[in-house]
Design a protein around this motif. Structure first.
Motif, PDB file in Angstrom:
ATOM      1  N   GLU A 197       0.837  -1.124  -0.081  1.00 22.71           N
ATOM      2  CA  GLU A 197       0.152   0.096   0.119  1.00 22.71           C
ATOM      3  C   GLU A 197       0.833   1.335  -0.117  1.00 22.71           C
ATOM      4  N   PHE A 198       0.316   2.273  -0.707  1.00 25.91           N
ATOM      5  CA  PHE A 198       0.873   3.554  -0.456  1.00 25.91           C
ATOM      6  C   PHE A 198       2.253   3.852  -1.533  1.00 25.91           C
ATOM      7  N   PHE A 199       2.356   2.990  -2.352  1.00 25.07           N
ATOM      8  CA  PHE A 199       3.301   3.191  -3.246  1.00 25.07           C
ATOM      9  C   PHE A 199       2.757   3.790  -4.764  1.00 25.07           C
ATOM     10  N   ASN A 200       3.585   4.623  -5.309  1.00 22.93           N
ATOM     11  CA  ASN A 200       3.006   5.409  -6.737  1.00 22.93           C
ATOM     12  C   ASN A 200       3.297   4.104  -7.605  1.00 22.93           C
ATOM     13  N   LEU A 201       2.629   3.098  -7.813  1.00 24.25           N
ATOM     14  CA  LEU A 201       2.544   1.958  -8.712  1.00 24.25           C
ATOM     15  C   LEU A 201       1.747   2.261  -9.813  1.00 24.25           C
ATOM     16  N   THR A 202       1.986   2.247 -10.898  1.00 29.21           N
ATOM     17  CA  THR A 202       0.945   2.228 -12.160  1.00 29.21           C
ATOM     18  C   THR A 202       0.686   1.004 -12.692  1.00 29.21           C
ATOM     19  N   ARG A 203       1.469   0.092 -12.220  1.00 23.05           N
ATOM     20  CA  ARG A 203       1.382  -1.426 -12.621  1.00 23.05           C
ATOM     21  C   ARG A 203       2.216  -2.290 -11.773  1.00 23.05           C
ATOM     22  N   LEU A 204       1.639  -3.386 -11.657  1.00 20.56           N
ATOM     23  CA  LEU A 204       2.495  -4.513 -10.749  1.00 20.56           C
ATOM     24  C   LEU A 204       2.657  -5.500 -12.006  1.00 20.56           C
ATOM     25  N   PRO A 205       4.065  -5.980 -11.685  1.00 19.23           N
ATOM     26  CA  PRO A 205       4.487  -7.212 -12.755  1.00 19.23           C
ATOM     27  C   PRO A 205       3.404  -8.407 -12.890  1.00 19.23           C
ATOM     28  N   ASP A 206       3.271  -8.934 -13.985  1.00 23.99           N
ATOM     29  CA  ASP A 206       2.300  -9.970 -14.071  1.00 23.99           C
ATOM     30  C   ASP A 206       2.453 -11.075 -13.028  1.00 23.99           C
ATOM     31  N   ASP A 207       3.822 -11.528 -12.740  1.00 20.85           N
ATOM     32  CA  ASP A 207       4.124 -12.574 -11.964  1.00 20.85           C
ATOM     33  C   ASP A 207       4.134 -12.130 -10.654  1.00 20.85           C
ATOM     34  N   THR A 208       3.783 -11.008  -9.915  1.00 23.16           N
ATOM     35  CA  THR A 208       3.834 -10.838  -8.776  1.00 23.16           C
ATOM     36  C   THR A 208       3.547 -11.752  -7.575  1.00 23.16           C
ATOM     37  N   LEU A 209       2.386 -12.346  -7.999  1.00 24.55           N
ATOM     38  CA  LEU A 209       1.769 -13.251  -6.885  1.00 24.55           C
ATOM     39  C   LEU A 209       2.308 -14.806  -7.300  1.00 24.55           C
ATOM     40  N   ARG A 210       3.437 -14.993  -7.958  1.00 21.85           N
ATOM     41  CA  ARG A 210       3.738 -16.325  -8.241  1.00 21.85           C
ATOM     42  C   ARG A 210       4.191 -17.093  -7.194  1.00 21.85           C
ATOM     43  N   GLY A 211       3.729 -18.187  -6.964  1.00 21.65           N
ATOM     44  CA  GLY A 211       3.997 -19.230  -5.972  1.00 21.65           C
ATOM     45  C   GLY A 211       3.190 -18.974  -4.762  1.00 21.65           C
ATOM     46  N   LEU A 212       2.427 -18.061  -4.753  1.00 22.60           N
ATOM     47  CA  LEU A 212       1.536 -17.771  -3.607  1.00 22.60           C
ATOM     48  C   LEU A 212       0.265 -18.399  -3.408  1.00 22.60           C
ATOM     49  N   ALA A 213       0.255 -19.758  -3.744  1.00 24.05           N
ATOM     50  CA  ALA A 213      -1.168 -20.627  -3.887  1.00 24.05           C
ATOM     51  C   ALA A 213      -1.926 -20.381  -2.670  1.00 24.05           C
ATOM     52  N   ARG A 214      -1.297 -20.018  -1.492  1.00 24.30           N
ATOM     53  CA  ARG A 214      -2.156 -20.254  -0.285  1.00 24.30           C
ATOM     54  C   ARG A 214      -2.555 -18.809   0.139  1.00 24.30           C
ATOM     55  N   LEU A 215      -2.516 -17.771  -0.711  1.00 23.05           N
ATOM     56  CA  LEU A 215      -2.750 -16.474  -0.116  1.00 23.05           C
ATOM     57  C   LEU A 215      -4.295 -16.306  -0.056  1.00 23.05           C
ATOM     58  N   GLN A 216      -4.704 -15.630   1.220  1.00 25.05           N
ATOM     59  CA  GLN A 216      -5.995 -15.454   1.303  1.00 25.05           C
ATOM     60  C   GLN A 216      -6.615 -14.041   1.441  1.00 25.05           C
ATOM     61  N   GLU A 217      -5.615 -13.219   1.614  1.00 25.31           N
ATOM     62  CA  GLU A 217      -5.998 -11.345   1.711  1.00 25.31           C
ATOM     63  C   GLU A 217      -5.098 -10.745   0.740  1.00 25.31           C
ATOM     64  N   LEU A 218      -5.309  -9.943  -0.016  1.00 24.54           N
ATOM     65  CA  LEU A 218      -4.602  -9.145  -0.717  1.00 24.54           C
ATOM     66  C   LEU A 218      -4.996  -7.577  -0.836  1.00 24.54           C
ATOM     67  N   HIS A 219      -4.333  -6.761  -0.229  1.00 20.37           N
ATOM     68  CA  HIS A 219      -4.572  -5.430   0.014  1.00 20.37           C
ATOM     69  C   HIS A 219      -3.714  -4.623  -0.854  1.00 20.37           C
ATOM     70  N   LEU A 220      -4.330  -3.842  -1.828  1.00 20.85           N
ATOM     71  CA  LEU A 220      -3.292  -3.014  -2.731  1.00 20.85           C
ATOM     72  C   LEU A 220      -3.895  -1.829  -2.817  1.00 20.85           C
ATOM     73  N   SER A 221      -4.367  -1.233  -2.063  1.00 21.93           N
ATOM     74  CA  SER A 221      -4.958   0.218  -1.877  1.00 21.93           C
ATOM     75  C   SER A 221      -4.101   1.295  -1.800  1.00 21.93           C
ATOM     76  N   SER A 222      -4.504   2.354  -2.207  1.00 20.03           N
ATOM     77  CA  SER A 222      -3.781   3.715  -2.235  1.00 20.03           C
ATOM     78  C   SER A 222      -2.395   3.400  -2.916  1.00 20.03           C
ATOM     79  N   ASN A 223      -2.544   2.967  -4.024  1.00 24.91           N
ATOM     80  CA  ASN A 223      -1.321   3.049  -4.975  1.00 24.91           C
ATOM     81  C   ASN A 223      -2.102   3.868  -6.213  1.00 24.91           C
ATOM     82  N   GLN A 224      -1.365   3.770  -7.286  1.00 25.37           N
ATOM     83  CA  GLN A 224      -1.677   4.487  -8.645  1.00 25.37           C
ATOM     84  C   GLN A 224      -2.031   3.559  -9.646  1.00 25.37           C
ATOM     85  N   LEU A 225      -2.406   2.319  -9.375  1.00 27.07           N
ATOM     86  CA  LEU A 225      -2.770   1.243 -10.519  1.00 27.07           C
ATOM     87  C   LEU A 225      -3.518   1.647 -11.568  1.00 27.07           C
ATOM     88  N   GLU A 226      -3.221   1.637 -12.841  1.00 30.31           N
ATOM     89  CA  GLU A 226      -4.034   1.921 -14.007  1.00 30.31           C
ATOM     90  C   GLU A 226      -4.459   0.705 -14.528  1.00 30.31           C
TER      91      GLU A 226
END
Length: 429
Positions: A158-187
């Motif tokens: 959160e709170f990064f000036n990110l316009t985009r995240l790499p496509d493989d950001t979540l690679r290997g996170l098969a157990r992920l239950q919560e993802l919070h990406l608020s307050s960025n600049q994702l387009e």
């Protein structure tokens, strides 16, 4: 059932701290391992004791600076226990704490940490461990690592000036239950961005710059129950975006730029309980909007430009309990618009353009079986207090104890009643 992840949100830091002492299992600290190569801080588990580790020296001025920085990001005063997987932890609940004990323990924690000179690496994300997986929190000035721990179940970026995240950001996170990406600049997000996380339950994309979403983005997320897209730049929606979300219970699309909604938008989200479309630019709603959810409980339509509430729109939702229609431009409400809402606990029709109400509109509301226990608000409308309001008068007198903003609920006419309270007019009739 695996133990919940227990984290403590601390007003003096920008990371979530495992706090097993607050009634959640697991997560006892013994030491911190600094891994500067991966920009991660690892608090290692300890089964004995609850000692906090030494780190680099953290002076008083640095603590004050960090506290100010943290407050500027909107976290001031947020002190609480979070246990994903538990619906509620509070006084009287198993494992819960009253607020006084929670504050006392927090002060002890901060005092101990201060004495031991605990210092996180500010260039690293914070990682905390629990029995069922790791929690990772990244806030500036931390550097986002290329890879996260494979057992991550809770991830915050959160709170990064990110316009985009790499496509493989979540690679290997098969157990992920919560993802919070608020307050960025994702387009934008890649259509395959969420594919590596099929167990995701909560996705928060608040305060970004998303104008559209790729088809099929959420389709792999059969377990997703909370989707928050508020404060983006969405101008249109497509039913295909919600395909596969059979478990979705909370959908927040508020504060976007939506002007219309497509037919069949919610046809596949049968488990939906909360729908928030507030503060968009909607002037009308498709008649079948609510044909899909089987048991909607809360509907937010406030802050739009709605002009008419048609008969039949709400009919598919007899279990609706909270209805927010305030701050629109409603001038017409059909006589049967509220028919069948026997479970309604709260209704807000304030700040619209209502001058009258058709006979029979209020028949379903305020019945003894439910008693509209949380009240209603019809203030801020230009009511014409004449004989055409007879039906409303009777209902108003019978339910006046549940009426909000009595003083702001006034007559706009006729001249003899102009400026006087609507309730007074009702009682005089």
């Amino acid at each position: 059932m695996p133990a919940p992840i227990c984290t403590k949100l601390d007003a003096l830091s920008v990371f979530r701290v495992p706090f097993g002492a607050l009634g959640c299992p697991g997560a006892l600290w013994s030491k911190i391992e600094l891994d500067t190569a991966s920009n991660l801080v690892w608090p290692a588990l300890g089964r004995k004791g609850r000692k906090f580790p030494r780190g680099d020296n953290l002076g008083k001025s640095e603590k004050v600076s960090r506290a100010r920085e943290h407050r500027s990001r909107g976290f001031a005063g947020q002190v609480g226990v979070r246990c994903p997987g538990l619906q509620h932890m509070g006084p009287g609940s198993p494992g819960g704490l009253d607020s006084r004990l929670s504050r006392t323990l927090l002060l002890l924690l901060l005092s101990t940490a201060s004495t031991q000179e605990v210092t996180p690496n500010r260039a690293a994300c914070m990682v905390s461990h629990a029995v069922n997986g790791s929690s990772v929190s990244c806030h500036p000035p931390a550097q986002i690592p290329r890879r996260f721990p494979a057992d991550t179940v809770y991830l915050v970026v959160e709170f990064f000036n990110l316009t985009r995240l790499p496509d493989d950001t979540l690679r290997g996170l098969a157990r992920l239950q919560e993802l919070h990406l608020s307050s960025n600049q994702l387009e934008s997000l890649s259509p395959k961005f969420l594919l590596p996380a099929p167990l995701l339950q909560v996705l928060d994309l608040t305060r970004n710059r998303l104008a559209r979403l790729p088809p099929g983005l959420f389709q792999p997320l059969a377990a997703l129950h909370t989707l928050v897209l508020k404060e983006n730049q969405l101008e249109a929606l497509e039913p295909s975006w919600l395909l596969g979300l059979k478990a979705l219970r909370h959908l927040d699309l508020s504060e976007n730029r939506l002007q219309t909604l497509p037919p069949g938008l919610l046809a596949n989200v049968t488990s939906l309980r909360i729908l928030d479309l507030s503060n968009n630019q909607l002037k009308a709603l498709p008649p079948d909007l609510l044909k899909g959810p089987l048991r909607l409980e809360r509907l937010h339509l406030e802050g739009n430009g709605l002009q008419v509430l048609d008969e039949g729109l709400l009919a598919p939702q007899p279990d609706l309990r909270y209805l927010f229609l305030n701050d629109n431009k409603l001038a017409t409400v059909a006589a049967g618009a509220l028919q069948g809402l026997w479970q309604l606990d709260f209704l807000d029709l304030s700040n619209n353009l209502l001058t009258g109400a058709p006979k029979g509109l209020w028949t379903s509301l305020g019945q003894p079986t439910r008693d509209m226990k949380d009240g209603f608000d019809i203030s801020g409308n230009p009511w014409i207090c004449d004989g055409n309001l007879e039906d409303l008068y009777g209902w108003l007198v019978a339910n006046k104890d549940k009426m909000f903003s009595r003083n702001a609920t006034r007559c706009a006419g006729p001249e003899a009643w102009k400026g006087r309270m609507l309730l007074v007019a009702a009682e005089s009739h």
